[in-house]
Design a protein around this motif. Sequence first.
Motif, PDB file in Angstrom:
ATOM      1  N   THR A 213      17.812  17.380  10.571  1.00  0.00           N
ATOM      2  CA  THR A 213      16.533  17.676   9.911  1.00  0.00           C
ATOM      3  C   THR A 213      15.868  18.857  10.605  1.00  0.00           C
ATOM      4  O   THR A 213      16.167  19.175  11.763  1.00  0.00           O
ATOM      5  CB  THR A 213      15.607  16.464   9.967  1.00  0.00           C
ATOM      6  OG1 THR A 213      15.397  16.078  11.325  1.00  0.00           O
ATOM      7  CG2 THR A 213      16.199  15.289   9.200  1.00  0.00           C
TER       8      THR A 213
ATOM      9  N   ASP B 290      17.171  12.404  13.194  1.00  0.00           N
ATOM     10  CA  ASP B 290      18.361  12.987  12.569  1.00  0.00           C
ATOM     11  C   ASP B 290      18.456  14.417  13.054  1.00  0.00           C
ATOM     12  O   ASP B 290      17.582  15.240  12.791  1.00  0.00           O
ATOM     13  CB  ASP B 290      18.223  12.933  11.039  1.00  0.00           C
ATOM     14  CG  ASP B 290      19.473  13.433  10.338  1.00  0.00           C
ATOM     15  OD1 ASP B 290      20.390  13.922  11.030  1.00  0.00           O
ATOM     16  OD2 ASP B 290      19.554  13.271   9.113  1.00  0.00           O
TER      17      ASP B 290
ATOM     18  N   ASP C 118      13.304  20.911  12.572  1.00  0.00           N
ATOM     19  CA  ASP C 118      12.212  20.743  13.555  1.00  0.00           C
ATOM     20  C   ASP C 118      12.394  21.848  14.576  1.00  0.00           C
ATOM     21  O   ASP C 118      13.243  22.760  14.409  1.00  0.00           O
ATOM     22  CB  ASP C 118      12.223  19.361  14.163  1.00  0.00           C
ATOM     23  CG  ASP C 118      13.482  19.094  14.955  1.00  0.00           C
ATOM     24  OD1 ASP C 118      14.218  20.013  15.280  1.00  0.00           O
ATOM     25  OD2 ASP C 118      13.730  17.890  15.289  1.00  0.00           O
TER      26      ASP C 118
ATOM     27  N   SER D 240      10.040   9.982   7.652  1.00  0.00           N
ATOM     28  CA  SER D 240      10.395  11.330   7.140  1.00  0.00           C
ATOM     29  C   SER D 240      10.113  12.362   8.217  1.00  0.00           C
ATOM     30  O   SER D 240       9.155  12.273   8.996  1.00  0.00           O
ATOM     31  CB  SER D 240       9.574  11.649   5.890  1.00  0.00           C
ATOM     32  OG  SER D 240       9.859  10.711   4.858  1.00  0.00           O
ATOM     33  N   GLU D 241      10.974  13.310   8.247  1.00  0.00           N
ATOM     34  CA  GLU D 241      10.865  14.395   9.211  1.00  0.00           C
ATOM     35  C   GLU D 241       9.684  15.283   8.836  1.00  0.00           C
ATOM     36  O   GLU D 241       9.485  15.627   7.668  1.00  0.00           O
ATOM     37  CB  GLU D 241      12.171  15.193   9.246  1.00  0.00           C
ATOM     38  CG  GLU D 241      12.176  16.322  10.233  1.00  0.00           C
ATOM     39  CD  GLU D 241      12.143  15.847  11.674  1.00  0.00           C
ATOM     40  OE1 GLU D 241      11.604  16.547  12.515  1.00  0.00           O
ATOM     41  OE2 GLU D 241      12.654  14.698  11.977  1.00  0.00           O
TER      42      GLU D 241
ATOM     43  N   ASN E 213      11.597  15.307  16.582  1.00  0.00           N
ATOM     44  CA  ASN E 213      12.648  14.841  15.665  1.00  0.00           C
ATOM     45  C   ASN E 213      12.192  13.497  15.138  1.00  0.00           C
ATOM     46  O   ASN E 213      12.569  12.440  15.617  1.00  0.00           O
ATOM     47  CB  ASN E 213      13.986  14.741  16.392  1.00  0.00           C
ATOM     48  CG  ASN E 213      15.139  14.400  15.455  1.00  0.00           C
ATOM     49  OD1 ASN E 213      14.977  14.429  14.233  1.00  0.00           O
ATOM     50  ND2 ASN E 213      16.289  14.064  16.035  1.00  0.00           N
ATOM     51  N   ASP E 214      11.375  13.552  14.144  1.00  0.00           N
ATOM     52  CA  ASP E 214      10.717  12.329  13.670  1.00  0.00           C
ATOM     53  C   ASP E 214      11.713  11.305  13.161  1.00  0.00           C
ATOM     54  O   ASP E 214      11.552  10.114  13.411  1.00  0.00           O
ATOM     55  CB  ASP E 214       9.721  12.690  12.535  1.00  0.00           C
ATOM     56  CG  ASP E 214       8.662  13.697  12.979  1.00  0.00           C
ATOM     57  OD1 ASP E 214       7.727  13.256  13.659  1.00  0.00           O
ATOM     58  OD2 ASP E 214       8.821  14.881  12.663  1.00  0.00           O
ATOM     59  N   ASP E 215      12.711  11.723  12.411  1.00  0.00           N
ATOM     60  CA  ASP E 215      13.635  10.741  11.819  1.00  0.00           C
ATOM     61  C   ASP E 215      14.894  10.560  12.638  1.00  0.00           C
ATOM     62  O   ASP E 215      15.857   9.935  12.190  1.00  0.00           O
ATOM     63  CB  ASP E 215      14.006  11.155  10.392  1.00  0.00           C
ATOM     64  CG  ASP E 215      14.719  12.510  10.345  1.00  0.00           C
ATOM     65  OD1 ASP E 215      14.947  13.083  11.430  1.00  0.00           O
ATOM     66  OD2 ASP E 215      15.080  12.919   9.241  1.00  0.00           O
TER      67      ASP E 215
END
Length: 451
Positions: free
Chosen positions: A431, A428, A433, A416-417, A424-426
């Motif tokens: 999302t 995507d 950030d 999950s972001e 950009n954790d996911d």
Amino acid sequence: NCLGSSIIQSQGLANGSLFPIGLSTIEYTATDAAGNTFEATFEVTVNDNEDPLILDLPSDITIDNDAASCGAVLNWIEPSVTDNCPGATIVQSGGLPNGSFFPIGLNTVSYMATDAYGNSTQSSFDVLIIDNEAPSIINLNSTINVTNDPSLCGAIVNWPEPEVIDNCAGSSIIQSAGLPNGSLFPIGTSSISYSATDAAENTVIQSFDVIVSDTEVPSISAVADFIVNPSSACDFSIPDYSSLVSTSDNCGVLSIVQTPISGTVLSGHENTQLITLVVTDIYGNSNSTSFTITLKGKTLYYADNDQDGFGDAASPVIDCNLPLGYVENDLDCDDANEFVYPGADEICDGLDNNCDGLVDDDDPLILGQITWYQDFDADTYGNASVSILSCEAPPGYVQDNSDCDDNAFDVNPGVSEIPGNGINDDCDPLTLDGDDNDGDGVVNDLDPDDD
């Protein structure tokens, strides 16, 4: 002294008479006229000087011996005597008596005749006894029949020596013709002769045959069975195989005959033929050896069980023509799989599909490999910029290529972001950030044209 005297023969045979042998007295008497007488005599002596004569003395006699006798019994008519005076006698004075057995040879018989006055005469005749009886050979062999001695072209033959008998002593016997007793006699008929001769030179010759038969068969070496290849198509012309054997014989080899004869054509793969060689010697004895030839084609064919046009090297046959289900090559590496053969596409299936000895990734001709991506952070998401083609996943690679930071285990499309952390954790871009992709000072989440 006075006239008138007379004389007369007064005694004895008259003058001119035949006086007998011996002494005869003749007397004469003379008378004169006065009657005086005187007698005077003389003697007449007649001597018998005539020899008596032998009559009917046999002439010389020549006769053959009596059978089986060394001489002959001989009889003759006795001679007689005649003489001018009676009283003559005759006697046999020499030789064997009439009716005796006279030996072989010359015999003299003498007779003497003597008259009354001692006159004698002697006459003789010869008796010649001729031995015309030939000697006899006894214990002479009849025909001798023998077989050859082993390994010899003949036989050593012995026989008991014959003997000679004859009506007279002094006969002898010799072998007059043929090989000596105890010799090596050749095959065939040999004649042996013996000659017997007696003291009178009578000779007899008798013979017998020695027949030696060759019963020893010739030798012939054995030949092992063997394979022959067709000379054309599936045919094979049988040659003369007599050179394959060695032969020998005690007397000599005449011929080697092959059955079937050379030039006979044998056809058909795996067809067999019994070959017989018969050796015959010069006297008709024979021996044989046999062997089998098998016709096999010269070409190797290979089973194509999967019918892919390529044969199995482990399943060859030799034949004259291509058998059903076989091919001429041995290139198939898996004859149970119709999709495995030289030239087939190498695919990822764990098989050597094109039979080049390389399987899957080892084969540079591989088709259908999968692209794998490095998953350095082991979060099961791969780095799209680091990839490899392979049939199987290499260690540290995955099929996914969506990891945006392959160095961070916590950054991937599966997390999950976390807003506002600048990461950009996911992975995507949509999302929230702190990223500002277009650099206009507005973060991506708030910038409708962040491109």
